[in-house]
Design a protein around this motif. Structure first.
Motif, short mmCIF file in Angstrom:
data_model
loop_
_atom_site.label_atom_id
_atom_site.label_comp_id
_atom_site.label_asym_id
_atom_site.label_seq_id
_atom_site.Cartn_x
_atom_site.Cartn_y
_atom_site.Cartn_z
N GLY A 1 43.16 44.47 52.58
CA GLY A 1 43.87 45.72 52.29
C GLY A 1 43.89 46.07 50.82
N GLY A 2 44.25 47.31 50.52
CA GLY A 2 44.34 47.75 49.13
C GLY A 2 42.98 48.03 48.53
N ASP A 3 42.99 48.55 47.30
CA ASP A 3 41.75 48.91 46.62
C ASP A 3 41.27 47.85 45.65
OD1 ASP A 3 41.76 51.40 47.93
OD2 ASP A 3 43.06 52.28 46.39
N GLU A 4 42.12 46.91 45.27
CA GLU A 4 41.74 45.90 44.28
C GLU A 4 40.80 44.87 44.90
OE1 GLU A 4 43.81 43.83 40.56
OE2 GLU A 4 44.89 43.59 42.43
N THR A 5 39.88 44.36 44.11
CA THR A 5 38.95 43.33 44.56
C THR A 5 39.39 41.98 44.04
OG1 THR A 5 37.51 43.54 42.63
CG2 THR A 5 37.07 45.01 44.51
N VAL A 6 38.92 40.92 44.69
CA VAL A 6 39.25 39.58 44.23
C VAL A 6 38.66 39.34 42.84
CG1 VAL A 6 37.23 38.51 45.32
CG2 VAL A 6 39.28 37.14 44.89
N ASP A 7 37.52 39.98 42.54
CA ASP A 7 36.91 39.83 41.21
C ASP A 7 37.84 40.36 40.12
OD1 ASP A 7 34.85 39.89 43.31
OD2 ASP A 7 33.45 39.65 41.65
N ALA A 8 38.37 41.57 40.33
CA ALA A 8 39.27 42.16 39.34
C ALA A 8 40.53 41.33 39.16
CB ALA A 8 39.62 43.59 39.75
N LEU A 9 41.04 40.81 40.26
CA LEU A 9 42.26 40.00 40.23
C LEU A 9 42.05 38.72 39.42
CD1 LEU A 9 45.16 39.92 41.52
CD2 LEU A 9 44.15 38.50 43.31
N VAL A 10 40.97 38.01 39.71
CA VAL A 10 40.69 36.75 39.03
C VAL A 10 40.33 36.99 37.57
CG1 VAL A 10 39.13 34.77 38.95
CG2 VAL A 10 40.00 35.58 41.15
N ARG A 11 39.56 38.04 37.31
CA ARG A 11 39.17 38.34 35.93
C ARG A 11 40.40 38.62 35.06
NH1 ARG A 11 37.41 42.17 32.17
NH2 ARG A 11 35.40 41.61 31.20
N ARG A 12 41.33 39.40 35.59
CA ARG A 12 42.54 39.71 34.85
C ARG A 12 43.38 38.45 34.60
NH1 ARG A 12 44.11 43.53 37.82
NH2 ARG A 12 45.73 42.52 39.05
N ALA A 13 43.44 37.58 35.61
CA ALA A 13 44.21 36.34 35.47
C ALA A 13 43.58 35.43 34.40
CB ALA A 13 44.29 35.61 36.81
N LEU A 14 42.26 35.38 34.36
CA LEU A 14 41.58 34.54 33.37
C LEU A 14 41.77 35.06 31.96
CD1 LEU A 14 38.22 33.75 35.22
CD2 LEU A 14 40.13 32.18 34.80
N LEU A 15 41.69 36.37 31.80
CA LEU A 15 41.86 36.96 30.47
C LEU A 15 43.30 36.87 29.98
CD1 LEU A 15 39.55 40.12 30.75
CD2 LEU A 15 39.09 37.94 29.57
N ALA A 16 44.23 36.65 30.90
CA ALA A 16 45.64 36.51 30.52
C ALA A 16 46.00 35.08 30.13
CB ALA A 16 46.54 36.96 31.68
N ARG A 17 45.06 34.13 30.33
CA ARG A 17 45.35 32.74 29.97
C ARG A 17 45.46 32.61 28.46
NH1 ARG A 17 44.80 28.75 33.58
NH2 ARG A 17 46.21 27.80 32.06
N PRO A 18 46.30 31.71 27.97
CA PRO A 18 46.48 31.53 26.52
C PRO A 18 45.28 30.86 25.89
CG PRO A 18 47.71 29.86 27.72
CD PRO A 18 47.17 30.80 28.75
N SER A 19 45.16 30.98 24.59
CA SER A 19 44.09 30.29 23.86
C SER A 19 44.22 28.79 24.06
CB SER A 19 44.17 30.63 22.37
OG SER A 19 43.96 32.01 22.15
N GLY A 20 43.08 28.13 24.27
CA GLY A 20 43.08 26.69 24.47
C GLY A 20 43.29 26.26 25.90
#
Length: 231
Positions: free
Chosen positions: A146-165
């Protein structure tokens, strides 16, 4: 990372999530450990048990043929036990899906590995992401329910939100799918390069697996026969 910043960097819960569904971090960890153990021990048990039984004349030598199939079954268990469907997001940045071994729930804010499973199937490629978090839960997904978001967009956003290191390991093929190849090479060590597999190899995985596993299966079967019939 503080609770406020984590909530800010993780996706909103899926409003269409089924009522009464209970999810929690580390959900599915025990199932993964059991299936990994089964996949590891299955070839060994298929070798030892028939050899002992046949050697003591408790069964026919035909049981030794289990060695022809055990490695293949082991690979299938390891690959498909965490295959998810009906995947949805929940409060706290959790991504949960049904699998053959029960419900598995990934904490997107605590991803440790992101891989990619590509298997040629007839005229198409079965292409999925392999997600593992700090709790040891593994989930193999290709889409969300359901919804318009893809698993790729979800995971990519989560990875880019991780802290340095954070050094989340991202395989080369997964980085390509998620458009993160440049991000993986940056010095902040948010992401860490994983294994690299050439596309030509991916296209021939079933054929390569056949030529690698088949001689092994026959060799182990012959060895089992000699051990069970030393005379």
């Amino acid at each position: 990372m503080t609770t406020d910043s984590r909530a800010k960097n993780t996706p909103a819960p899926d409003s269409a999530a089924p009522a009464g569904t209970t999810v929690s971090p580390a959900q599915g960890r025990a199932a993964r450990q059991v299936t990994d153990l089964i996949a590891l021990l299955l070839p060994l048990l298929a070798f030892v048990i028939p050899v002992v039984l046949v050697g003591r004349d408790l069964t026919s030598s035909g049981l030794l043929l289990l060695n022809l199939f055990a490695p293949w079954v082991s690979c299938l268990v390891a690959s498909y036990a965490s295959m998810g469907w009906h995947a949805r997001t929940y409060d706290g940045g959790l991504l949960s899906a049904r699998t053959l071994t029960g419900r598995h729930t990934i904490d997107l804010a605590r991803l440790t590995k992101v891989g990619r499973l590509e298997v040629p199937v007839q005229t198409r490629m079965d292409d999925r992401l392999i997600l593992t978090d700090t709790h040891g839960v593994r989930l193999v997904l290709d889409k969300l329910a359901g919804g318009d978001e893809t698993v790729d967009a979800l995971v990519r956003r989560a990875l880019l939100a991780r802290p340095s290191g954070a050094e989340v390991i991202v395989s080369d093929r997964a980085a390509e799918r998620l458009d993160l190849r440049k991000e993986v090479t940056r010095p902040h060590r948010r992401l860490k390069p994983g294994r690299k597999i050439r596309e030509g190899v991916i296209d021939n995985v079933p054929l390569l697996a056949f030529f690698v596993l088949t001689p092994v299966c026959f060799g182990v079967t012959v060895l089992a026969w000699f051990l069970a019939n030393p005379g």
